[in-house]
Design a protein around this motif. Structure first.
Motif, PDB file in Angstrom:
ATOM      1  N   TYR A 170       0.716  -1.230  -0.101  1.00  0.00           N
ATOM      2  CA  TYR A 170      -0.037   0.104   0.033  1.00  0.00           C
ATOM      3  C   TYR A 170       1.177   1.329  -0.045  1.00  0.00           C
ATOM      4  O   TYR A 170       0.640   2.124  -0.566  1.00  0.00           O
ATOM      5  CB  TYR A 170      -0.925   0.054   1.159  1.00  0.00           C
ATOM      6  N   ARG A 171       1.847   1.260   0.812  1.00  0.00           N
ATOM      7  CA  ARG A 171       2.761   2.483   0.924  1.00  0.00           C
ATOM      8  C   ARG A 171       3.432   2.548  -0.467  1.00  0.00           C
ATOM      9  O   ARG A 171       3.548   3.758  -0.911  1.00  0.00           O
ATOM     10  CB  ARG A 171       3.794   2.257   2.185  1.00  0.00           C
ATOM     11  N   VAL A 174       1.031   3.988  -3.082  1.00  0.00           N
ATOM     12  CA  VAL A 174       0.969   5.473  -2.676  1.00  0.00           C
ATOM     13  C   VAL A 174       2.222   6.214  -3.172  1.00  0.00           C
ATOM     14  O   VAL A 174       2.007   7.418  -4.077  1.00  0.00           O
ATOM     15  CB  VAL A 174       0.627   5.807  -1.347  1.00  0.00           C
ATOM     16  N   GLU A 175       3.355   5.972  -2.726  1.00  0.00           N
ATOM     17  CA  GLU A 175       4.840   6.622  -3.224  1.00  0.00           C
ATOM     18  C   GLU A 175       4.765   6.611  -4.602  1.00  0.00           C
ATOM     19  O   GLU A 175       5.303   7.528  -5.178  1.00  0.00           O
ATOM     20  CB  GLU A 175       5.866   5.951  -2.388  1.00  0.00           C
ATOM     21  N   ARG A 178       2.490   8.886  -6.337  1.00  0.00           N
ATOM     22  CA  ARG A 178       3.074  10.527  -6.214  1.00  0.00           C
ATOM     23  C   ARG A 178       4.134  10.820  -7.224  1.00  0.00           C
ATOM     24  O   ARG A 178       4.304  11.941  -7.646  1.00  0.00           O
ATOM     25  CB  ARG A 178       3.304  10.675  -4.678  1.00  0.00           C
ATOM     26  N   GLU A 240      -7.032  11.017   4.284  1.00  0.00           N
ATOM     27  CA  GLU A 240      -5.904  10.896   4.944  1.00  0.00           C
ATOM     28  C   GLU A 240      -4.552  10.802   3.909  1.00  0.00           C
ATOM     29  O   GLU A 240      -4.809  10.724   2.698  1.00  0.00           O
ATOM     30  CB  GLU A 240      -6.070   9.317   5.427  1.00  0.00           C
ATOM     31  N   ASP A 241      -3.640  11.027   4.601  1.00  0.00           N
ATOM     32  CA  ASP A 241      -2.106  10.764   3.683  1.00  0.00           C
ATOM     33  C   ASP A 241      -2.197  11.730   2.631  1.00  0.00           C
ATOM     34  O   ASP A 241      -1.583  11.481   1.509  1.00  0.00           O
ATOM     35  CB  ASP A 241      -2.111   9.323   3.153  1.00  0.00           C
ATOM     36  N   GLY A 242      -2.834  13.044   2.841  1.00  0.00           N
ATOM     37  CA  GLY A 242      -2.784  14.154   1.670  1.00  0.00           C
ATOM     38  C   GLY A 242      -3.754  13.760   0.554  1.00  0.00           C
ATOM     39  O   GLY A 242      -3.333  14.609  -0.536  1.00  0.00           O
ATOM     40  N   GLN A 243      -4.627  12.601   0.557  1.00  0.00           N
ATOM     41  CA  GLN A 243      -5.153  12.329  -0.576  1.00  0.00           C
ATOM     42  C   GLN A 243      -6.850  12.900  -0.501  1.00  0.00           C
ATOM     43  O   GLN A 243      -7.116  13.116   0.751  1.00  0.00           O
ATOM     44  CB  GLN A 243      -5.208  10.820  -0.762  1.00  0.00           C
ATOM     45  N   SER A 245     -10.517  12.403   0.027  1.00  0.00           N
ATOM     46  CA  SER A 245     -11.473  10.964   0.641  1.00  0.00           C
ATOM     47  C   SER A 245     -12.485  10.612  -0.530  1.00  0.00           C
ATOM     48  O   SER A 245     -12.667  11.335  -1.305  1.00  0.00           O
ATOM     49  CB  SER A 245     -12.215  11.540   2.038  1.00  0.00           C
ATOM     50  N   PRO A 284      -5.298   6.673  -6.297  1.00  0.00           N
ATOM     51  CA  PRO A 284      -5.394   7.866  -5.345  1.00  0.00           C
ATOM     52  C   PRO A 284      -5.534   9.082  -6.155  1.00  0.00           C
ATOM     53  O   PRO A 284      -5.201   9.098  -7.293  1.00  0.00           O
ATOM     54  CB  PRO A 284      -4.328   7.557  -4.484  1.00  0.00           C
ATOM     55  N   GLU A 286      -4.262  13.003  -5.461  1.00  0.00           N
ATOM     56  CA  GLU A 286      -3.519  13.938  -4.493  1.00  0.00           C
ATOM     57  C   GLU A 286      -4.055  15.207  -4.284  1.00  0.00           C
ATOM     58  O   GLU A 286      -4.277  16.018  -5.240  1.00  0.00           O
ATOM     59  CB  GLU A 286      -2.164  14.017  -4.675  1.00  0.00           C
TER      60      GLU A 286
END
Length: 334
Positions: A170-171, A174-175, A178, A240-243, A245, A284, A286
């Motif tokens: 998951y991380r 997301v990374e 981005r 969450e996490d700058g995304q 919702s 996702p 941003e």
């Protein structure tokens, strides 16, 4: 929100509680479940019961002619991850992400509110959950089938798909997303100037903080383009996490659909609602990057009861990468 499996005291489910207090009732296929208390490998049935809200900052904002469709979508989003962790043996460290959602009104009259003002009406969502992509007896996802009743009247059916991701995966996902967005300035897509909020009456909301799309640009032949407003908006949209919702994205699709149907065919947003929606999330989004929503309204038609209806196709893109694709149906009540 509480959960009740009929044998133990109901523990609390910690969530946003966006639609008020809800109770999740587990309906296992046999009493043997209670003796084994083992993760399920097959279908499980639940009923989410409560009442329609009357003071919610988003769901009770607007003309008030209909109960908000997002009452159903948001409560299911809240319990989906919990169901996987508690009843299907998915490890708690694996977050659940909804990647598809569909809902169709089968009785629009049940969604109408009383002329005298909002009052709590019994709301129940019957949920059938099945594991998907099972590896070593642990599902990587869940498929949901939904049936919604308001005041005892069946009024909607739906389906949803949830995927559980390994924490590291998951991380990394997301990374990677981005980096890909930030490393491609040649495909930058941004508004030409400062964004002005869309007209609240057209978008079907009254409170300024609940308007999440900009005044449309590039409007021609049923096509319009708008941008999502990351700020200032109501705290109910906080992600969450700058995304962004899921609620923020769903509300943007709802508002854009109403505006597109109104500008293309003259449907009144005060008398209209989404009679159906099918949404597929691709990735996702941003909050720090511009997010475009393009809508194309189809021809004016009629639903089974003769009401004006317009199908709208929508796409959310960020730096020209698809974030979500949707198809909605806007229905104007008599």
């Amino acid at each position: 929100m509480t959960v009740d499996n009929g044998t133990t005291s109901p523990p609390a489910i910690h969530g946003h509680a966006t639609a008020g207090t809800q109770h999740l009732i587990h309906r296992p296929p046999s009493r043997a479940y209670y003796a084994l208390d083992a993760p399920s490998l097959g279908e499980e049935n639940f009923t989410l019961v409560g009442a329609t809200p009357v003071t919610h900052p988003l769901f009770n904002d607007g003309p008030g002619r209909f109960h908000d469709l997002q009452i159903a979508t948001e409560t299911v989003r809240e319990i989906g991850e919990f169901v996987g962790h508690r009843y299907f043996g998915v490890p708690d460290d694996r977050p659940g992400l909804f990647y598809r959602f569909a809902l169709d009104f089968t009785d629009l009259s049940a969604w109408r509110t009383d002329a005298g003002g909002p009052r709590p009406v019994p709301l129940a969502t019957h949920i059938r959950a099945r594991p998907a992509n099972v590896v070593a007896e642990v599902p990587r996802g869940l498929d949901f089938h939904l049936q919604v009743t308001i005041d005892g009247r069946p009024c909607a059916t739906g389906a949803a798909g949830l995927v559980f991701l390994m924490p590291k995966l998951y991380r990394k996902h997301v990374e990677h997303s981005r980096r890909a967005l930030q490393a491609a300035p040649e495909i930058d897509d941004a508004p030409d100037g400062p964004l002005l909020p869309a007209d609240s009456a057209e978008a079907g909301r009254y409170a300024p903080e609940n308007i999440v799309i900009s005044e449309p640009a590039d409007v021609s032949r049923g096509r319009l383009s708008t941008w999502l407003l990351p700020t200032p908006v109501s705290p109910v949209f906080t992600g969450e996490d700058g995304q962004y919702s899921g609620l923020h994205l769903l509300e943007a699709l709802r508002q854009t659909s109403l505006v597109a149907a109104g500008r293309t065919h003259g449907l009144s947003s005060a008398h209209s609602t989404l009679g159906a929606c099918q949404i597929h999330f691709r990735g996702p989004a941003e909050r720090e990057l511009p997010l475009r929503c393009v809508a194309v309204a189809g021809p004016l038609g009629r639903d089974d009861e003769g009401r004006p209806a317009v199908a709208v196709t929508l796409t959310l893109t960020q730096r020209r990468r698809a974030v979500a694709e949707a198809r909605t149906t806007v229905v104007q009540d008599h």
